[in-house]
Scaffold this active site. Structure first.
Site, PDB file in Angstrom:
ATOM      1  N   PHE A 118       0.859  -1.190   0.000  1.00 24.68           N
ATOM      2  CA  PHE A 118       0.000   0.000   0.000  1.00 24.68           C
ATOM      3  C   PHE A 118       0.892   1.236   0.000  1.00 24.68           C
ATOM      4  O   PHE A 118       2.046   1.164   0.438  1.00 24.68           O
ATOM      5  CB  PHE A 118      -0.904   0.002   1.240  1.00 24.68           C
ATOM      6  CG  PHE A 118      -2.371  -0.062   0.911  1.00 24.68           C
ATOM      7  CD1 PHE A 118      -2.939  -1.236   0.459  1.00 24.68           C
ATOM      8  CD2 PHE A 118      -3.184   1.062   1.058  1.00 24.68           C
ATOM      9  CE1 PHE A 118      -4.292  -1.286   0.155  1.00 24.68           C
ATOM     10  CE2 PHE A 118      -4.536   1.014   0.756  1.00 24.68           C
ATOM     11  CZ  PHE A 118      -5.091  -0.157   0.298  1.00 24.68           C
ATOM     12  N   GLN A 232      -7.450  14.788   2.743  1.00 27.49           N
ATOM     13  CA  GLN A 232      -6.744  13.899   1.821  1.00 27.49           C
ATOM     14  C   GLN A 232      -7.489  13.760   0.488  1.00 27.49           C
ATOM     15  O   GLN A 232      -8.705  13.539   0.486  1.00 27.49           O
ATOM     16  CB  GLN A 232      -6.622  12.518   2.450  1.00 27.49           C
ATOM     17  CG  GLN A 232      -5.978  11.505   1.520  1.00 27.49           C
ATOM     18  CD  GLN A 232      -5.425  10.314   2.286  1.00 27.49           C
ATOM     19  OE1 GLN A 232      -6.161   9.398   2.622  1.00 27.49           O
ATOM     20  NE2 GLN A 232      -4.146  10.346   2.571  1.00 27.49           N
ATOM     21  N   HIS A 234      -7.589  11.321  -2.695  1.00 26.07           N
ATOM     22  CA  HIS A 234      -7.154   9.990  -3.132  1.00 26.07           C
ATOM     23  C   HIS A 234      -6.849  10.063  -4.620  1.00 26.07           C
ATOM     24  O   HIS A 234      -7.661  10.586  -5.392  1.00 26.07           O
ATOM     25  CB  HIS A 234      -8.267   8.964  -2.855  1.00 26.07           C
ATOM     26  CG  HIS A 234      -7.809   7.553  -2.964  1.00 26.07           C
ATOM     27  ND1 HIS A 234      -7.392   7.005  -4.144  1.00 26.07           N
ATOM     28  CD2 HIS A 234      -7.681   6.579  -2.033  1.00 26.07           C
ATOM     29  CE1 HIS A 234      -7.032   5.745  -3.937  1.00 26.07           C
ATOM     30  NE2 HIS A 234      -7.194   5.463  -2.653  1.00 26.07           N
ATOM     31  N   LEU A 244     -14.429   5.070  -5.645  1.00 28.94           N
ATOM     32  CA  LEU A 244     -13.010   4.789  -5.419  1.00 28.94           C
ATOM     33  C   LEU A 244     -12.516   3.600  -6.241  1.00 28.94           C
ATOM     34  O   LEU A 244     -13.131   2.542  -6.257  1.00 28.94           O
ATOM     35  CB  LEU A 244     -12.785   4.486  -3.936  1.00 28.94           C
ATOM     36  CG  LEU A 244     -11.313   4.255  -3.582  1.00 28.94           C
ATOM     37  CD1 LEU A 244     -10.526   5.542  -3.622  1.00 28.94           C
ATOM     38  CD2 LEU A 244     -11.169   3.594  -2.233  1.00 28.94           C
ATOM     39  N   GLU A 247      -6.554   1.844  -3.741  1.00 29.02           N
ATOM     40  CA  GLU A 247      -5.099   1.920  -3.831  1.00 29.02           C
ATOM     41  C   GLU A 247      -4.494   0.527  -4.052  1.00 29.02           C
ATOM     42  O   GLU A 247      -3.387   0.393  -4.588  1.00 29.02           O
ATOM     43  CB  GLU A 247      -4.576   2.512  -2.529  1.00 29.02           C
ATOM     44  CG  GLU A 247      -3.101   2.756  -2.518  1.00 29.02           C
ATOM     45  CD  GLU A 247      -2.734   3.788  -1.459  1.00 29.02           C
ATOM     46  OE1 GLU A 247      -3.376   4.849  -1.399  1.00 29.02           O
ATOM     47  OE2 GLU A 247      -1.811   3.523  -0.693  1.00 29.02           O
ATOM     48  N   ARG A 278      -0.317   9.279  -0.833  1.00 24.31           N
ATOM     49  CA  ARG A 278      -1.396   9.839  -1.656  1.00 24.31           C
ATOM     50  C   ARG A 278      -1.215  11.314  -1.977  1.00 24.31           C
ATOM     51  O   ARG A 278      -1.576  11.755  -3.069  1.00 24.31           O
ATOM     52  CB  ARG A 278      -2.721   9.645  -0.921  1.00 24.31           C
ATOM     53  CG  ARG A 278      -3.075   8.203  -0.839  1.00 24.31           C
ATOM     54  CD  ARG A 278      -4.313   7.959  -0.011  1.00 24.31           C
ATOM     55  NE  ARG A 278      -4.615   6.535  -0.063  1.00 24.31           N
ATOM     56  CZ  ARG A 278      -5.534   5.943   0.668  1.00 24.31           C
ATOM     57  NH1 ARG A 278      -6.246   6.643   1.525  1.00 24.31           N
ATOM     58  NH2 ARG A 278      -5.753   4.653   0.542  1.00 24.31           N
ATOM     59  N   HIS A 347     -11.173  12.454  -0.080  1.00 18.17           N
ATOM     60  CA  HIS A 347     -11.286  11.092   0.430  1.00 18.17           C
ATOM     61  C   HIS A 347     -11.259  10.950   1.946  1.00 18.17           C
ATOM     62  O   HIS A 347     -11.807   9.999   2.486  1.00 18.17           O
ATOM     63  CB  HIS A 347     -10.155  10.256  -0.166  1.00 18.17           C
ATOM     64  CG  HIS A 347     -10.169   8.820   0.227  1.00 18.17           C
ATOM     65  ND1 HIS A 347     -11.174   7.951  -0.154  1.00 18.17           N
ATOM     66  CD2 HIS A 347      -9.328   8.085   0.988  1.00 18.17           C
ATOM     67  CE1 HIS A 347     -10.921   6.737   0.338  1.00 18.17           C
ATOM     68  NE2 HIS A 347      -9.820   6.803   1.049  1.00 18.17           N
ATOM     69  N   ARG A 382      -2.548  10.873   5.770  1.00 17.23           N
ATOM     70  CA  ARG A 382      -2.726   9.496   6.234  1.00 17.23           C
ATOM     71  C   ARG A 382      -2.192   8.517   5.214  1.00 17.23           C
ATOM     72  O   ARG A 382      -2.380   8.709   4.009  1.00 17.23           O
ATOM     73  CB  ARG A 382      -4.219   9.226   6.447  1.00 17.23           C
ATOM     74  CG  ARG A 382      -4.555   7.788   6.685  1.00 17.23           C
ATOM     75  CD  ARG A 382      -6.004   7.610   7.034  1.00 17.23           C
ATOM     76  NE  ARG A 382      -6.912   7.635   5.904  1.00 17.23           N
ATOM     77  CZ  ARG A 382      -7.224   6.592   5.129  1.00 17.23           C
ATOM     78  NH1 ARG A 382      -6.674   5.416   5.344  1.00 17.23           N
ATOM     79  NH2 ARG A 382      -8.088   6.728   4.143  1.00 17.23           N
TER      80      ARG A 382
END
Ligand code: FAD
Length: 568
Positions: A118, A232, A234, A244, A247, A278, A347, A382
């Protein structure tokens, strides 16, 4: 039903709320209530796709220290490092607990729990259940919750305010959407777990329900809100819906391509490429688009491509079945044969209700957990798969703490009976409004200004314009007209209440972003492109005043690593 009394009231039934309710209910003496504005399993957490980060294979090279370092670096050093340490040590226990409660984690051929790469993690650390991780986690917690007879459920109850007397929690007021009643739910302890507020942006990965009600209620009740300017984006929201594309699609090896068919991450994060954090990828995508290497999209939603073709049909079907289904159903694209159009989408809120390391707020008897809280784990950015993990860890901690607190206190504090009537009048006052404004139009106007001026890149002049527009929208709120006069399932009235919350929160974000004259993590100011640790290695706190948020600042806790330049 006008009044109910419980020991612990859990507000929200996402991952954080369910985990908190279970922990509080594990004490058989504890009378627990869980309140949700939707049917319990419709909380946004069911949408979580890619995974939950945890150190599961220390014998194969991962370690708590490495997970902590990745998180601190990902956060651009704005997280509290004592919080990060506790987090990384607690998550593996939660993964195993869910395993014992029956979750179908995806597995390796040797039978161990599988883990995938990730963004920003330097080890393949995301535990997952195909690309439906949140659904599997929610289902497992829901099944577990059903075993406890000491839990009362208030599904489809919209909580409108938190009642506090003498700095102590006494109850919440709620509109029961199914019966139309306006009720009081009293408690000795409250856990706020109401999730995020991304619906103030037009292009977002979030459910329609993510309107920040709990954050706004807490703010109006006098709780400080921390670091809300850090939003954030994404990198892979499907164009044009915003759904979405997890990721994990990049974690499994997907490429990001510009309109020349080239992988461009080499220029921006050569060592991490598509699995950089991100904030960095989102800025790279917008830069590619602005420099003419994107594809023209509808309504200004220009995009780049995520390409999974080289992964092959077997891998896509086994590891990313939902992504394939979504691309086919919504865009008529089969990712086995074609690339998918994506761009950065709002996001996640790194900020939230200010809490200490135990999730306790400064108000007696009130805790916050999950996305609504800011325990200071994520700092300025994050890492993917750290949020579901946070929900589990601080769901557990706050459930335990709140139940202990409730056991020590015999009664919930007394409060003025008139407050229920006053709040009911406030909620239903729209029925007598003579105004002509539409809640939907105001929401759209808010989304437009947030999308255009408070996005991946920000400037002082753009933020000032946003603040003026938000103030203007705020002045029009009392004139919202509600055409449906029913008290049951009145989505018209609900939209009016929700837009008020979004406007309050937008004002906090923009005020904080304008004040923060530096770039850090997801907050990227074109007029102040560098990080400034001398002046800005601090958390922002926003306090409610009728004129708008008052800001002050508190230090960041640094126990392990001093800030260094962030390079990938
Ligand atoms: C599409 C998508 C995919 C994601 N994938 C991942 C992932 O793979 N890994 C990861 O770590 N994170 C992921 N995230 C982020 C993560 O899923 C969320 O941050 C997390 O699930 C939030 O959980 P929560 O319990 O805080 O809140 P939520 O699940 O949002 O629940 C909020 C609850 O509060 C209730 N509520 C809200 N307002 C009121 C009110 N006024 N009255 C009563 N009830 C109210 C709602 O009904 C709901 O029950 C993803 C997010 C999205 C949107």
């Amino acid at each position: 039903m006008t009044g109910r009394k419980h020991d612990v009231v859990v507000l929200g039934s996402g991952l954080a709320g369910l985990r908190a309710a279970i922990e509080a209910a594990r004490n058989p003496e504890s009378d627990v209530a869980i309140v949700s504005k939707v049917q319990l399993m419709r909380s946004h957490s069911v949408c979580a796709e890619g995974g939950t980060a945890a150190v599961m294979q220390p014998d194969e090279g991962d370690s708590f220290e490495l997970h902590a370092w990745d998180t601190v670096r990902g956060a651009d050093f704005l997280c509290d490092q004592d919080v990060v340490k506790r987090f990384v040590e607690e998550v593996p226990k939660e993964i195993l607990l869910l395993e014992h409660w029956g979750i179908p984690w995806s597995r390796r051929s040797d039978g161990r729990i599988a883990q995938r790469p990730f963004g920003g993690h330097s080890y393949n650390r995301a535990v997952f259940a195909a690309d439906k991780t949140g659904f599997a986690e929610m289902q497992t917690l829901y099944d577990t919750l059903l075993k406890y007879a000491n839990v009362s459920r208030y599904d489809e109850c919209y909580v409108s305010s938190i009642l506090i007397e003498d700095n102590s929690f006494c109850g919440v007021t709620a509109w029961n959407l199914t019966s139309g009643e306006f009720i009081l739910i009293q408690g000795k302890a409250l856990i706020i777990a109401t999730g995020g507020a991304c619906r103030m942006f037009g292009f977002t990965t979030y459910s329609l329900t993510a309107t920040g009600d709990g954050l706004a209620m807490a703010y109006r009740a006098g709780l400080p809100i921390k670091d809300l300017e850090f939003v954030q984006f994404h990198p892979t929201g499907l164009v044009p819906s915003g759904i979405l594309i997890t990721e994990a699609a990049r974690g499994e090896g997907g490429y990001l391509l510009n309109n020349e068919g080239k992988r461009f991450m080499e220029k921006y994060a050569p060592s991490k490429m598509e699995v950089a954090p991100r904030d960095i990828i989102s800025r790279a995508e917008i830069t590619e688009i602005e420099e003419g290497r994107g594809f023209p999209g509808p309504e200004g939603l220009d995009y780049i491509h995520i390409d999974l073709r080289h992964l092959g049909a077997d891998k896509i079907n086994e590891r990313l079945p939902m992504i394939r289904e979504v691309a086919m159903r919504f865009n008529f694209i089969d990712p086995i044969y074609e690339p998918i159009p994506v761009r950065p989408a709002a996001h996640y809120f790194m900020g939230g209700i200010h809490t200490d390391i135990n999730g306790a707020t400064p108000m007696q008897g009130i805790w916050a957990a999950g996305e609504v809280a800011c325990v200071s784990l994520h700092g300025a950015n994050r890492l993917g798969s750290n949020s579901t993990a946070e929900c589990l860890v601080w769901g557990k901690i706050t459930g335990e703490e709140a139940a202990k607190y409730a056991a020590k206190h015999k009664e919930s504090p007394p409060f003025k009976e008139t407050r229920l009537k006053e709040e009911e009048a406030r909620v239903f006052t729209r029925f007598s409004s003579k105004g002509k404004e539409s809640a939907y139009r105001l929401r759209k106007e808010l989304q437009r200004i947030m999308d255009s001026q408070v996005g991946v890149f920000r400037t002082g002049s753009g933020l000032k314009e946003a603040l003026d527009r938000i103030q203007e929208i705020r002045q029009r709120l009392p004139d919202i007209k509600v055409t449906d006069r029913s008290r049951t399932y009145n989505t018209d009235l609900l939209a009016a209440l929700e837009v008020e919350n979004l406007v309050d929160l937008a004002q906090i974000i923009v005020t904080g972003a304008l004040a923060r004259t530096e770039s850090r993590g997801a907050h990227s100011r074109r007029d102040f492109p560098n990080r400034n640790d001398d002046d800005w290695l601090v958390h922002t706190l926003a306090h409610y005043t009728p004129e708008g948020p008052r800001l002050d600042y508190i230090p960041v806790t640094i126990t392990m690593w001093q800030p260094v330049e962030r390079k990938y």
